[in-house]
Design a protein around this motif. Structure first.
Motif, PDB file in Angstrom:
ATOM      1  N   UNK A   1      50.823  95.790  -7.743  1.00  0.00           N
ATOM      2  CA  UNK A   1      52.071  95.065  -6.842  1.00  0.00           C
ATOM      3  C   UNK A   1      51.582  93.506  -6.773  1.00  0.00           C
ATOM      4  N   UNK A   2      49.968  92.958  -7.180  1.00  0.00           N
ATOM      5  CA  UNK A   2      49.297  91.506  -7.088  1.00  0.00           C
ATOM      6  C   UNK A   2      50.464  90.959  -8.448  1.00  0.00           C
ATOM      7  N   UNK A   3      50.576  91.687  -9.034  1.00  0.00           N
ATOM      8  CA  UNK A   3      51.856  91.225 -10.322  1.00  0.00           C
ATOM      9  C   UNK A   3      52.722  90.723 -10.758  1.00  0.00           C
ATOM     10  N   UNK A   4      53.443  92.078  -9.564  1.00  0.00           N
ATOM     11  CA  UNK A   4      55.132  91.570  -9.008  1.00  0.00           C
ATOM     12  C   UNK A   4      55.259  91.166  -8.713  1.00  0.00           C
ATOM     13  N   UNK A   5      54.515  90.472  -7.179  1.00  0.00           N
ATOM     14  CA  UNK A   5      54.370  89.900  -6.451  1.00  0.00           C
ATOM     15  C   UNK A   5      54.031  88.085  -6.566  1.00  0.00           C
ATOM     16  N   UNK A   6      53.654  87.973  -8.009  1.00  0.00           N
ATOM     17  CA  UNK A   6      53.367  86.597  -8.283  1.00  0.00           C
ATOM     18  C   UNK A   6      55.013  86.084  -9.253  1.00  0.00           C
ATOM     19  N   UNK A   7      55.018  87.650 -10.012  1.00  0.00           N
ATOM     20  CA  UNK A   7      56.011  86.979 -10.987  1.00  0.00           C
ATOM     21  C   UNK A   7      57.209  86.877  -9.941  1.00  0.00           C
ATOM     22  N   UNK A   8      57.633  87.822  -9.235  1.00  0.00           N
ATOM     23  CA  UNK A   8      58.356  87.231  -7.901  1.00  0.00           C
ATOM     24  C   UNK A   8      58.682  85.332  -7.250  1.00  0.00           C
ATOM     25  N   UNK A   9      57.493  85.513  -6.988  1.00  0.00           N
ATOM     26  CA  UNK A   9      57.400  83.948  -6.547  1.00  0.00           C
ATOM     27  C   UNK A   9      57.744  83.456  -7.442  1.00  0.00           C
ATOM     28  N   UNK A  10      56.482  83.011  -8.856  1.00  0.00           N
ATOM     29  CA  UNK A  10      57.632  81.952  -9.952  1.00  0.00           C
ATOM     30  C   UNK A  10      58.724  82.138 -10.371  1.00  0.00           C
ATOM     31  N   UNK A  11      59.490  82.861  -9.825  1.00  0.00           N
ATOM     32  CA  UNK A  11      60.729  82.834 -10.039  1.00  0.00           C
ATOM     33  C   UNK A  11      62.115  82.037  -9.076  1.00  0.00           C
TER      34      UNK A  11
ATOM     35  N   UNK B   1      45.508  91.472  -0.813  1.00  0.00           N
ATOM     36  CA  UNK B   1      43.639  91.159  -1.195  1.00  0.00           C
ATOM     37  C   UNK B   1      42.626  91.788   0.123  1.00  0.00           C
ATOM     38  N   UNK B   2      43.231  91.760   1.368  1.00  0.00           N
ATOM     39  CA  UNK B   2      42.208  92.651   2.676  1.00  0.00           C
ATOM     40  C   UNK B   2      42.129  94.152   1.512  1.00  0.00           C
ATOM     41  N   UNK B   3      43.236  94.337   1.601  1.00  0.00           N
ATOM     42  CA  UNK B   3      43.265  95.959   0.480  1.00  0.00           C
ATOM     43  C   UNK B   3      42.291  96.320   0.296  1.00  0.00           C
ATOM     44  N   UNK B   4      42.280  95.517  -0.895  1.00  0.00           N
ATOM     45  CA  UNK B   4      41.259  95.343  -1.579  1.00  0.00           C
ATOM     46  C   UNK B   4      39.415  95.952  -1.467  1.00  0.00           C
TER      47      UNK B   4
END
Length: 211
Positions: free
Chosen positions: A92-102, A61-64
């Protein structure tokens, strides 16, 4: 004869009970160690690893924000490069969210996770390409950081609870080890006393025969 048989039966019963105590405590210890193993795995897989994902999301988010500032201040930074880098961050955000949800999610986490996904979705959908638009989205960026902050707090809280449970399990395991040691010692003492008694009886018989 009946007296000898009765004594032997008592001895056998005591030894059986002591051995049974060791076996039962050993079974309990194995179950406790299995729980301890799961608790240790949970600390890493369900707490430490997700915390890493959250910190990485916060950095993205900071990188954005940095990308937009660079676009405004660096004339050599093309719109094409900007959009490409922005898309990479979103992926990358989407991938991290998917990992977190698992990972294992508690009910308290679900509330903030849903809010986080909604806020990120709005940010990606209405992502501004100039500073004015970015200023308009600043409250949403702050909201995302707040969501991430709350999730990080929950991770710390649950992690502490898991560590406390692990410490409790370890303590019980140590107690069972002590119990097993005591029972094994009692068996040894009991057998030694038994043989000493028999030896004493045999010596008396030998003396009686000599007389």
């Amino acid at each position: 004869m009946d007296s000898i048989f009765s004594n032997n039966l008592k001895v056998a019963l005591v030894l059986f009970l002591l051995m049974a105590g060791i076996i039962v405590s050993n079974i309990f210890e194995k179950k406790i160690l299995e729980k301890s193993k799961k608790a240790t795995e949970s600390i890493y897989l369900d707490r430490l690893q997700p915390s890493t994902y959250l910190f990485q999301m916060r950095q993205l988010i900071a990188d954005r924000v940095f990308l937009l500032e660079r676009k405004e201040n660096d004339s050599a930074y093309s719109v094409y490069s900007f959009k490409k880098d922005l898309q990479e961050i979103d992926n990358k955000l989407s991938i991290l969210l998917e990992k977190y949800e698992k990972t294992y999610i508690v009910s308290e986490e679900e509330v903030f996770l849903k809010k986080l996904k909604r806020d990120i979705g709005i940010l990606e959908e209405k992502s501004g390409y100039n500073l004015q638009q970015q200023e308009e989205l600043k409250p949403k960026i702050d909201a995302i950081n707040d969501d991430l902050g709350e999730l990080i707090k929950i991770q710390s809280k649950i992690g502490e609870e898991t560590l406390a449970e692990h410490a409790k399990i370890t303590s019980i395991s140590n107690i069972l080890n002590v119990v097993q040691l005591i029972l094994a010692t009692l068996i040894g003492v009991f057998i030694f006393a038994l043989f000493s008694k028999k030896k004493s009886s045999l010596n008396k018989i030998d003396k009686h025969r000599l007389n």
